[in-house]
Design an enzyme around this catalytic site. Structure first.
Site, PDB file in Angstrom:
ATOM      1  N   GLY A 106       0.833  -1.199   0.000  1.00  0.00           N
ATOM      2  CA  GLY A 106       0.000   0.000   0.000  1.00  0.00           C
ATOM      3  C   GLY A 106       0.861   1.239   0.000  1.00  0.00           C
ATOM      4  N   GLN A 152       2.995   9.947   1.365  1.00  0.00           N
ATOM      5  CA  GLN A 152       4.292   9.258   1.283  1.00  0.00           C
ATOM      6  C   GLN A 152       5.080   9.655   0.040  1.00  0.00           C
ATOM      7  OE1 GLN A 152       2.428   5.192   2.164  1.00  0.00           O
ATOM      8  NE2 GLN A 152       4.468   5.025   3.040  1.00  0.00           N
ATOM      9  N   CYS A 163       6.211  -0.290   6.885  1.00  0.00           N
ATOM     10  CA  CYS A 163       5.796   0.861   6.085  1.00  0.00           C
ATOM     11  C   CYS A 163       6.951   1.295   5.197  1.00  0.00           C
ATOM     12  CB  CYS A 163       5.407   1.994   7.032  1.00  0.00           C
ATOM     13  SG  CYS A 163       4.931   3.507   6.192  1.00  0.00           S
ATOM     14  N   LEU A 164       6.656   1.632   3.934  1.00  0.00           N
ATOM     15  CA  LEU A 164       7.706   2.077   3.014  1.00  0.00           C
ATOM     16  C   LEU A 164       8.390   3.346   3.507  1.00  0.00           C
ATOM     17  CD1 LEU A 164       5.870   1.528  -0.391  1.00  0.00           C
ATOM     18  CD2 LEU A 164       7.723   0.139   0.563  1.00  0.00           C
ATOM     19  N   HIS A 186      -3.987   0.975   7.880  1.00  0.00           N
ATOM     20  CA  HIS A 186      -2.654   1.596   7.822  1.00  0.00           C
ATOM     21  C   HIS A 186      -2.637   2.774   6.845  1.00  0.00           C
ATOM     22  CE1 HIS A 186       1.929   1.141   7.712  1.00  0.00           C
ATOM     23  NE2 HIS A 186       1.690   1.938   6.698  1.00  0.00           N
ATOM     24  N   GLU A 187      -3.191   2.564   5.651  1.00  0.00           N
ATOM     25  CA  GLU A 187      -3.138   3.615   4.628  1.00  0.00           C
ATOM     26  C   GLU A 187      -4.058   4.789   4.991  1.00  0.00           C
ATOM     27  OE1 GLU A 187      -0.708   3.440   2.721  1.00  0.00           O
ATOM     28  OE2 GLU A 187      -0.324   1.331   3.061  1.00  0.00           O
ATOM     29  N   HIS A 235      -2.419   7.043   7.344  1.00  0.00           N
ATOM     30  CA  HIS A 235      -1.473   7.963   6.692  1.00  0.00           C
ATOM     31  C   HIS A 235      -2.157   9.268   6.282  1.00  0.00           C
ATOM     32  CE1 HIS A 235       2.441   6.087   6.166  1.00  0.00           C
ATOM     33  NE2 HIS A 235       1.918   4.972   5.700  1.00  0.00           N
TER      34      HIS A 235
HETATM   35 NI    NI Z   1       2.834   3.126   5.498  1.00  0.00          NI
END
Ligand code: NI
Length: 158
Positions: free
Chosen positions: A46, A51, A91-92, A133-134, A137
């Site tokens: 995701g 991000q 997480c990226l 999670h997304e 963000h």
């Molecule tokens: Ni993330």
């Protein structure tokens, strides 16, 4: 399409609340395509717009191993949750780390698609986790604030 530059933990943009999308433009469509490409290229399940430095309520998710089910969510809202799951999350924007987070096991989300039509997406297990999670963000929240115990560090060789 292009790979966008990722923002990492410590960048204040990741803690800001994103703005709703009111109409679809070529520029926003290009952003969504780039977000999908960036997510696939970096091996994430995701990616949320902040991000890549854009404060819009947009995220992309694909939890399938063969990258076959891209979900695009615009202005997503969680409308129902049930159960709970405790598991590892990463997480990226927080590279080479993971931690244990408890999330609902079933999540129902209302969102808009790229035609700005309302869609309902229901996810269980990994998809439920990714949706939570997304969407976090988009409200400036990172999973590291929800981690139970310590964040674990790993290297790419692991
Ligand atoms: Ni993330």
């Amino acid at each position: 399409m292009a790979i966008r530059k990722l923002r990492y933990e410590g960048d204040p943009i990741l803690n800001k609340v994103c703005k709703p999308v009111y109409d679809m433009t070529d520029r926003t469509l290009e952003l969504i395509e780039d977000m999908a490409e960036t997510m696939y290229e970096t091996g994430g399940v995701g990616l949320a717009a902040p991000q890549v430095g854009i404060l819009k309520r947009i995220c992309v998710i694909d939890v399938t191993p063969d990258c076959s089910e891209l979900l695009i969510l615009i202005n997503p809202e969680i409308i129902e949750t049930s159960g709970s799951q405790t598991g590892s999350e990463g997480c990226l924007s927080v590279p080479n780390k993971s931690g244990t987070v408890t999330r609902p096991n079933v999540v129902k989300v209302k969102a808009l698609n790229t035609n700005m039509e309302e869609v309902i997406i229901e996810g269980t297990e990994l998809l439920a986790r990714a949706l939570c999670h997304e969407i976090d963000h988009l409200d400036g929240k990172l999973y590291i604030d929800l981690v139970e115990g310590d964040l674990e560090t790993y290297t790419d060789e692991d």
